[in-house]
Design a protein around this motif. Structure first.
Motif, PDB file in Angstrom:
ATOM      1  N   PHE A  53      50.104 -35.439 -43.792  1.00 19.62           N
ATOM      2  CA  PHE A  53      50.707 -34.124 -43.541  1.00 19.62           C
ATOM      3  C   PHE A  53      49.710 -33.200 -42.844  1.00 19.62           C
ATOM      4  O   PHE A  53      50.017 -32.566 -41.840  1.00 19.62           O
ATOM      5  CB  PHE A  53      51.183 -33.520 -44.872  1.00 19.62           C
ATOM      6  CG  PHE A  53      51.710 -32.137 -44.752  1.00 19.62           C
ATOM      7  CD1 PHE A  53      53.057 -31.901 -44.408  1.00 19.62           C
ATOM      8  CD2 PHE A  53      50.875 -31.015 -44.931  1.00 19.62           C
ATOM      9  CE1 PHE A  53      53.538 -30.616 -44.276  1.00 19.62           C
ATOM     10  CE2 PHE A  53      51.364 -29.732 -44.780  1.00 19.62           C
ATOM     11  CZ  PHE A  53      52.703 -29.531 -44.454  1.00 19.62           C
ATOM     12  N   LEU A  54      48.486 -33.131 -43.397  1.00 18.23           N
ATOM     13  CA  LEU A  54      47.475 -32.203 -42.876  1.00 18.23           C
ATOM     14  C   LEU A  54      47.093 -32.538 -41.431  1.00 18.23           C
ATOM     15  O   LEU A  54      46.995 -31.665 -40.575  1.00 18.23           O
ATOM     16  CB  LEU A  54      46.223 -32.226 -43.757  1.00 18.23           C
ATOM     17  CG  LEU A  54      46.374 -31.568 -45.139  1.00 18.23           C
ATOM     18  CD1 LEU A  54      45.193 -31.945 -46.034  1.00 18.23           C
ATOM     19  CD2 LEU A  54      46.486 -30.055 -44.999  1.00 18.23           C
ATOM     20  N   LYS A 108      49.811 -31.800 -38.961  1.00 18.81           N
ATOM     21  CA  LYS A 108      49.913 -30.352 -38.768  1.00 18.81           C
ATOM     22  C   LYS A 108      48.768 -29.858 -37.877  1.00 18.81           C
ATOM     23  O   LYS A 108      48.924 -28.935 -37.084  1.00 18.81           O
ATOM     24  CB  LYS A 108      49.878 -29.645 -40.112  1.00 18.81           C
ATOM     25  CG  LYS A 108      50.263 -28.190 -40.050  1.00 18.81           C
ATOM     26  CD  LYS A 108      50.599 -27.663 -41.429  1.00 18.81           C
ATOM     27  CE  LYS A 108      50.771 -26.152 -41.346  1.00 18.81           C
ATOM     28  NZ  LYS A 108      49.502 -25.468 -41.424  1.00 18.81           N
ATOM     29  N   THR A 143      41.126 -28.908 -48.888  1.00 19.36           N
ATOM     30  CA  THR A 143      41.834 -29.326 -47.656  1.00 19.36           C
ATOM     31  C   THR A 143      41.346 -28.530 -46.454  1.00 19.36           C
ATOM     32  O   THR A 143      41.168 -29.079 -45.368  1.00 19.36           O
ATOM     33  CB  THR A 143      43.355 -29.127 -47.804  1.00 19.36           C
ATOM     34  OG1 THR A 143      43.589 -27.804 -48.319  1.00 19.36           O
ATOM     35  CG2 THR A 143      43.934 -30.161 -48.757  1.00 19.36           C
ATOM     36  N   SER A 145      49.215 -36.656 -48.494  1.00 20.27           N
ATOM     37  CA  SER A 145      48.675 -35.320 -48.221  1.00 20.27           C
ATOM     38  C   SER A 145      47.922 -35.296 -46.899  1.00 20.27           C
ATOM     39  O   SER A 145      48.110 -34.374 -46.074  1.00 20.27           O
ATOM     40  CB  SER A 145      47.708 -34.897 -49.326  1.00 20.27           C
ATOM     41  OG  SER A 145      48.251 -35.162 -50.580  1.00 20.27           O
TER      42      SER A 145
END
Lengths: 915, 128
Positions: B20-21, B24, B109, B17
Motif C-alpha cells: 500500500f505504502l 501510494k 512508516t 502494508s
C-alpha cells in the motif's frame, strides 16, 4: 698333603673379592641404584644368621644329638609370619628415631637412659665375643685340617704358631677397611650388606654341592645312607627325639632361637638397621625360611655319612663337611667346603664386629667424651677422626678378645654349645625390648633390673660352667654351689634338678628377667621423657609423621648454637645440608629465626645421632644447650597436641576432599544453571520476536490509517480487520506464554478423570465445522469404536486436539485442503492422528517445532507461521499424562501429527479426584 | 520510468502494508514471500530498491542481500533490511554484506518512506 699356599691364596682371594663387591655396592648406592633395597638382597643378608655354627656345627650336633639341631632354624621359621608386625614396627621406630644400634634402641625407649645403653653394650660384648671366638675356631680348625696331613685337628702351639691368630689379624684389617666409614655418611652399610648377601649364596651353594657329592657320590643317595644308619644301634636314636630331656630342651631352644633372630646384634643390624624398605619383609618372610630349609637338607645325610665312615669317633663330627671330601681324596671339593665355611664365619664376624664396635663407640665412648663440656670443646674438630679411630680400635680389640677366648676357653667346647650360650645372652633383651615396643608401663628401672638379673643368672648358670670346664675355676663349685650353698649350684639353681643345663639356664634367666622387669616397672614411675618415648615407640605408626613436634624439649638455644654444634661434629657441608633440609620441611626462614625451637633441637639431635649414636647425641645436647627439665604435664600436653595435629590433619584432608567434591557439584550446577539461563534467554527472545511480528503489522497499519483519512471503505475495513486479528494473535501468544510458564514451574494442576477420547475429538471437530466450510476443506473423521477409556484432564485434551486441528487448517490450501483425524488402540495405548495435505514440514524443523526454545539468534529458519508455542504446550500436556507427541512429514505432501496416551487398564477404577 | 521496489517478507500483514505504502509513493511494486522467490524477481525485473526481511524459510535475507551486491548488473540497487532482528551483531552483519540501510521492526512508516525516497534520489543522482 700340603695345601698351605692354595688355602691361603684362596682365602685372601675370596676376601679381596668380597672387598670388591662391597666397594661396588657402595658405588652403586652413591649413584642412587642401591642393591640393598632389593628384597632378594635383603632376604639373603638375613641369612647371616647361618654361621660356621650352621655350616659345621649342625652336622656335628646331628651326629651326636640327632634332629635337635633343627630347633635353631625352626624358631625363626615359626615366627616368620610375625615379622610383618614386630620387625616392621622396629624398622619404623629406628627410621623415625635415627637409631644406630641395638643399645640405642633400648636406651631410647627408656628415656635415652645412658646407664641402660652401657648395660646393653656390656651384655652384648660379653655375650657375642664367645660367638665370634667360635667362628675363629671354625676357621682355624678347618684351616688346620686342610693344610695338615691329619684329619684330626692338632692343638695349636704357641700363639705365633697358631694360624687362627693370623686369620684374626687379616680379618681385622679387612673389616676396618670396609666396615668403618667416614663420619658424615648415613648409618647404612651398603657395601657390607651386599658382601654379606653374596656370602650367603656362597655358603649355601658350597654346602649343597658338598652335601650332594657326599650323598650321591660317596654313597648311593639318601635311601642308602639312612638304611645303613638304621642298621647301627648307636645311630638309631638319632632319628627320634630324646625322650628324657628332649621336649623341654626343644621348647627352650625354639624360644631362644626366636629371640636370637631379632636380638643378636648382627641380626638387628641387617634385619632392622640396614632395612631400606619395609615391604622387603614380605619377600623375606617366605624366602628366609626357604633358605633355612635348603641349608639343612644335607645335614643329616652328612652326619650319618661321617659316623659311618669314621666309626671310631676319632674325627670331630664338627669337621665332617671338610673331612669327608678329604677322606675321599677330593681336594677340590674340600677346598669348596672350606670356602663355604670361611664365608659363613667371615660374614658373621664382619657384621657382628661392626655392630659391636658401633655400639661401643656410640653408646659408651662418645657419650663419655661429649659428657664433659671442656673436653668436647677441646676435641672440637678432631671429633670425627677420634670417632673413626675408636671404631677401628674397637674392631681390633673385639677380635683379639675373641681370639683370647677361643684360645683359652672355647677349644674344649663344641661349636653349638658356645653359640647357644650367646643366644641365651641376647635373649635377655627380649623383655625390655619387646615389652618396650608394646607396653607403655615399662620403665627404665624395670628394664635395667630385668637385664641385670637375667644377665647375672645367665652368667652363673651357663657361662660359669664353661670356665670350670676349661679349668679356670674350681670343679667344686659345680657340686657344692657358690660359697657352698647348695641351692646356688649352676646346673641345679634353686634346687631345680630336672632340666638339662641349657634349658635350665634359659628358663631361670628369662623367668627372673621378666619378673624383675614387670615388677619393678609396676612399682616405679616413669620420668616424663620416658613417657614421651614410650608413647612415640608404641604408637610409632601414628607419630612417624609428626615426630619432631611430638618430642618434648624445653630450654633456650639459638639457631647459631645449633649450627655451631652441627658444624663441629658433622662438618660445614653436611650441617648446611641438614639446615636446608629442615628449612624446607618446616618452611623456616633462617634469616628471620634466631631462637631454636624444640623441632630444630630434636632434628639436630637425630642428625647427630646418625653419626654418633642416639645416646651420645642426647648427652652432647644436654651438656651444650641449656635445657630445663620438662614437666609431666607439659609432656602430656605436647603429646595431646601432636596427636591433635595428626587428627586435625586427617580432618583437614577429609574436609578438603569434601570441599573439592562440593565445588565440583557447584560447578556442575552452575553449568546447568547457565544452560537453563541461556535457554531462558532464548525463550525470551523467541517470545519478543513473536510479539514484534503482530506489533509491526498493527503499527504499520494504524499509521497508514492515520495518514490516510480518505482511504476507501473496503481497503480501510481490510486494515482494521487485520489490526483486530493481530491483537488477537498477540493475546493468544501471551496466554500461551503464561500457560507454558505454569507448566514449567509445576503450577499447572490436572483434573484427571476417566474420559472417552472419541467424545473429546467429536466435540473439538464440532467447533471447527464453520471454519472448514468457509475454507472449503475436506474433513474426514475416522474413529475406532469401543476405545478403552483414558484417565486424563478433559480440558487439556481438548486443547491439544484443537491446537492440532487449527494448525492443520492453517497449513492446507483452501479448496484443495484435506484433513483426516483418526483414533485407534494399539500396544496398550490410544493414538490420535491428525493428517493434512499442506506444504509439510522440513526435516530440520521437525525437531524444533515442539521446543519452545530454539535459537533465534543463530538460525535464520523460523518456525512455521502461527505454530507459536501451541505445540510446545501440547507436548508438555502429554508428558504430564505419561503420553507423547510426534510428527511425520514429507515436505510438499503434508504432515501427520500423532499423540499417544496409555489406556486405562481394564478393571481398574478411575480416580475422579485430582491427581 | 518509475522506480521498481521489491518487497520481501513472509508475513502477509507486512506485505499488505508495504505494498500500500509503496504504491501510494508512486513506485512500481513487486512482492516476494521468501528468498528464492525474491531472487527470481531480482533476475527478471532488476529492481532499484529492495526492502528485505531476514528471517524467512530456506533462503534468508542475508543471502538475498549478498546475491544482489554481487550481481553483475545491479550495482546501483539499494537494499534496505527491515527485520525484527535488532542486535548490534545482526546490524553489523547486515551492513557488512553491503546493505544501504538497516531498519528494525516495528517501524515508522513515515521514516521508512523518507529513507526510500532519499535512497532513490541518491541512486538517480549517481545514475545521472
Amino acid at each position: 698333603m700340603n695345601n698351605l699356599g692354595w688355602v691361603i691364596g684362596f682365602s685372601l682371594g675370596y676376601l679381596t673379592l668380597l672387598f670388591a663387591l662391597a666397594w661396588w655396592g657402595e658405588r652403586r648406592a652413591q649413584r642412587g641404584r642401591s642393591l640393598v633395597s632389593n628384597p632378594y638382597v635383603y632376604a639373603l643378608s638375613l641369612a647371616v644368621y647361618c654361621t660356621a655354627w650352621t655350616y659345621y656345627g649342625s652336622v656335628g650336633r646331628a651326629a651326636n644329638n640327632g634332629i635337635e639341631f633343627l630347633t635353631i632354624y625352626l624358631g625363626p621359621t615359626l615366627t616368620a609370619p610375625l615379622w610383618w608386625i614386630i620387625l616392621r614396627k622396629a624398622i619404623r621406630i629406628c627410621r623415625v628415631q635415627r637409631i644406630t644400634t641395638l643399645a640405642d634402641f633400648i636406651s631410647a625407649r627408656y628415656g635415652q637412659s645412658l646407664r641402660l645403653s652401657y648395660l646393653v653394650t656390656i651384655v652384648c660384648v660379653l655375650g657375642i665375643v664367645p660367638y665370634i671366638a667360635l667362628q675363629l675356631k671354625a676357621i682355624g680348625s678347618s684351616f688346620e685340617i686342610l693344610t695338615s696331613s691329619s684329619l684330626v685337628a692338632q692343638s695349636a702351639g704357641t700363639w705365633y704358631q697358631d694360624s687362627s691368630f693370623y686369620i684374626t689379624l687379616v680379618l681385622g684389617v679387612f673389616i676396618i677397611v670396609f666396615g668403618s666409614k667416614p663420619l658424615d655418611v648415613t648409618r647404612n652399610h651398603e657395601g657390607m650388606v651386599v658382601a654379606v648377601a653374596f656370602e650367603s649364596i656362597v655358603k649355601l651353594v658350597a654346602f649343597l654341592v658338598v652335601g650332594s657329592v657326599i650323598t650321591f657320590g660317596l654313597f648311593r643317595g639318601f635311601g642308602d645312607i639312612f638304611q645303613q644308619a638304621q642298621t647301627q644301634p648307636a645311630l638309631q636314636r638319632l632319628f627320634v627325639m630324646d625322650e628324657e630331656v628332649g621336649f623341654s630342651r626343644w621348647f627352650w631352644m625354639l624360644m631362644v632361637s626366636m629371640f636370637a633372630f631379632l636380638l643378636l646384634p648382627r641380626q638387628f643390624q641387617v634385619a632392622v638397621l640396614e632395612n631400606r624398605k619395609e615391604s622387603n619383609l614380605r619377600k623375606a618372610i617366605w624366602l628366609f625360611p626357604l633358605y633355612l630349609l635348603l641349608i639343612n637338607i644335607f645335614v643329616l645325610p652328612i652326619a650319618f655319612a661321617g659316623r659311618l665312615t669314621f666309626p671310631l669317633g676319632n674325627v670331630d663330627a664338627d669337621t665332617f663337611v671338610l673331612t669327608l671330601p678329604l677322606w675321599a681324596d677330593r681336594e677340590g671339593l674340600a677346598l669348596l667346603a672350606y670356602l663355604g665355611g670361611f664365608s659363613a664365619a667371615t660374614s658373621m664376624i664382619i657384621v657382628s664386629t661392626i655392630a659391636l664396635s658401633r655400639m661401643i663407640s656410640h653408646n659408651v665412648l662418645v657419650p663419655y667424651l661429649v659428657g664433659s663440656k671442656p673436653l668436647t670443646q677441646r676435641l672440637g674438630n678432631y671429633f670425627g677422626r677420634i670417632l673413626i679411630a675408636s671404631r677401628r680400635v674397637n674392631i681390633i680389640l673385639l677380635l683379639l678378645l675373641a681370639y683370647l677366648y677361643h684360645r683359652f676357653v672355647a677349644s674344649s667346647y663344641s661349636l653349638v654349645s658356645i653359640g647357644l650360650i650367646s643366644f641365651a645372652a641376647v635373649a635377655q633383651f627380649a623383655p625390655a625390648l619387646l615389652g618396650g615396643m608394646y607396653w607403655k608401663g615399662g620403665t627404665k628401672q624395670g628394664a635395667t633390673a630385668g637385664i641385670v638379673v637375667g644377665f647375672l643368672i645367665w652368667g652363673f648358670t651357663l657361662v660359669l660352667p664353661t670356665l670350670v670346664g676349661s679349668g679356670l675355676m674350681a670343679e667344686r663349685l659345680m657340686e657344692e654351689g657358690l660359697w657352698g650353698i647348695s641351692i646356688l649350684r649352676p646346673y641345679q639353681f634353686l634346687g631345680l634338678q630336672t632340666m638339662e643345663p641349657l634349658a635350665h639356664g634359659v628358663f631361670w634367666s628369662l623367668f627372673w628377667n621378666l619378673g624383675a622387669y614387670v615388677a619393678v616397672s609396676i612399682f616405679t614411675m616413669p620420668s616424663s621423657k620416658e613417657q614421651n618415648q614410650a608413647e612415640v615407640f608404641i604408637e610409632v605408626f601414628k607419630y612417624s609423621e609428626a615426630y619432631d613436634i611430638s618430642i618434648g624439649w624445653k630450654g633456650r638455644a639459638t639457631v647459631d648454637e645449633i649450627r655451631r654444634l652441627l658444624e663441629q661434629f658433622l662438618g660445614h657441608a653436611r650441617s648446611q645440608e641438614i639446615l636446608a633440609a629442615f628449612a624446607q620441611t618446616y618452611q623456616v626462614d633462617w634469616n628471620a629465626q634466631t631462637v631454636a625451637d624444640a623441632r630444630l633441637v630434636n632434628y639436630a639431635e637425630r642428625m647427630l645421632a646418625e653419626s654418633m649414636g642416639r645416646a651420645s647425641a642426647r648427652v652432647l645436647l644436654a651438656t651444650t644447650l641449656k635445657e630445663e627439665e620438662i614437666t609431666l604435664e607439659e609432656v602430656h600436653n605436647l603429646l595431646r597436641e601432636s596427636q591433635h595435629l595428626v587428627s586435625v590433619n586427617q580432618e583437614l584432608r577429609q574436609k578438603s576432599e569434601a570441599l573439592r567434591e562440593a565445588s565440583e557439584a557447584l560447578q556442575q550446577a552452575n553449568a546447568e544453571l547457565k544452560m537453563l539461563d541461556g535457554r531462558k534467554d532464548d525463550f525470551i527472545s523467541t517470545v519478543t520476536h513473536e510479539m514484534r511480528t503482530p506489533l509491526t503489522g498493527i503499527r504499520a497499519m494504524s499509521e497508514i490509517l492515520a495518514d490516510n483519512p480518505d482511504l476507501e471503505g473496503e481497503e480501510r475495513d481490510n486494515f482494521l480487520h487485520t489490526i483486530i486479528g493481530e491483537t488477537e494473535r498477540m493475546n493468544r501468544l501471551i496466554s500461551q506464554v503464561l500457560d507454558l510458564e505454569k507448566m514449567d514451574s509445576g503450577k499447572m494442576s490436572l483434573h484427571k478423570t476417566r474420559i472417552q477420547l472419541n467424545e473429546v475429538i467429536r466435540e473439538a471437530v464440532e467447533s471447527f465445522i464453520q471454519v472448514i466450510k468457509e475454507k472449503e476443506i475436506a474433513l474426514q473423521v475416522d474413529l475406532q469404536g469401543s476405545l478403552p477409556p483414558v484417565v486424563a484432564d478433559r480440558d487439556r485434551m481438548t486443547q491439544v486436539i484443537l491446537n492440532l486441528l487449527s494448525n492443520a487448517v492453517k497449513f492446507v490450501e483452501p479448496g484443495v485442503g484435506k484433513i483426516v483425524i483418526t483414533s485407534y488402540f494399539i500396544d496398550g495405548e490410544i493414538r490420535v492422528r491428525v493428517s493434512d495435505n499442506g506444504k509439510g514440514i522440513a526435516p530440520e524443523i521437525q525437531s524444533l517445532i515442539f521446543d519452545k526454545f530454539y535459537q533465534v539468534e543463530n538460525q535464520t529458519v523460523r518456525k512455521p507461521i502461527g505454530s507459536g508455542l501451541g505445540l510446545a504446550i501440547c507436548q508438555r500436556i502429554l508428558l504430564r499424562h505419561q503420553g507423547r507427541i510426534w510428527v511425520e512429514s514429507t515436505p510438499g505432501e503434508g504432515a501427520r501429527f500423532s499423540f499417544a496416551l496409555p489406556a486405562e487398564p481394564i478393571g481398574r477404577p478411575a480416580n475422579p479426584t485430582a491427581l | 520510468m518509475s522506480t521498481k521496489v521489491l518487497i520481501v517478507d513472509d508475513e502477509p500483514n507486512i506485505l499488505m502494508s508495504l505494498e500500500f505504502l509503496m504504491k501510494k509513493g508512486g513506485y512500481q511494486v513487486f512482492i516476494a514471500r521468501d528468498g528464492s522467490e525474491a531472487m527470481e524477481i531480482i533476475d527478471r525485473e532488476e529492481p532499484h530498491i529492495i526492502v528485505l526481511d531476514i528471517m524467512m524459510p530456506e533462503v534468508d535475507g542475508y543471502e538475498v542481500c549478498s546475491y544482489v551486491k554481487n550481481h553483475a548488473t545491479l550495482h546501483t540497487t539499494k537494499v534496505i533490511f527491515l527485520t525484527a532482528k535488532s542486535k548490534d551483531s545482526d546490524i553489523e552483519k547486515g551492513y557488512a554484506l553491503g546493505a544501504d540501510l538497516y531498519l528494525t521492526k516495528p517501524f515508522s512508516t513515515r521514516h521508512l518512506m523518507d529513507q526510500v525516497k532519499k535512497l532513490d534520489k541518491v541512486r538517480k543522482g549517481e545514475h545521472l
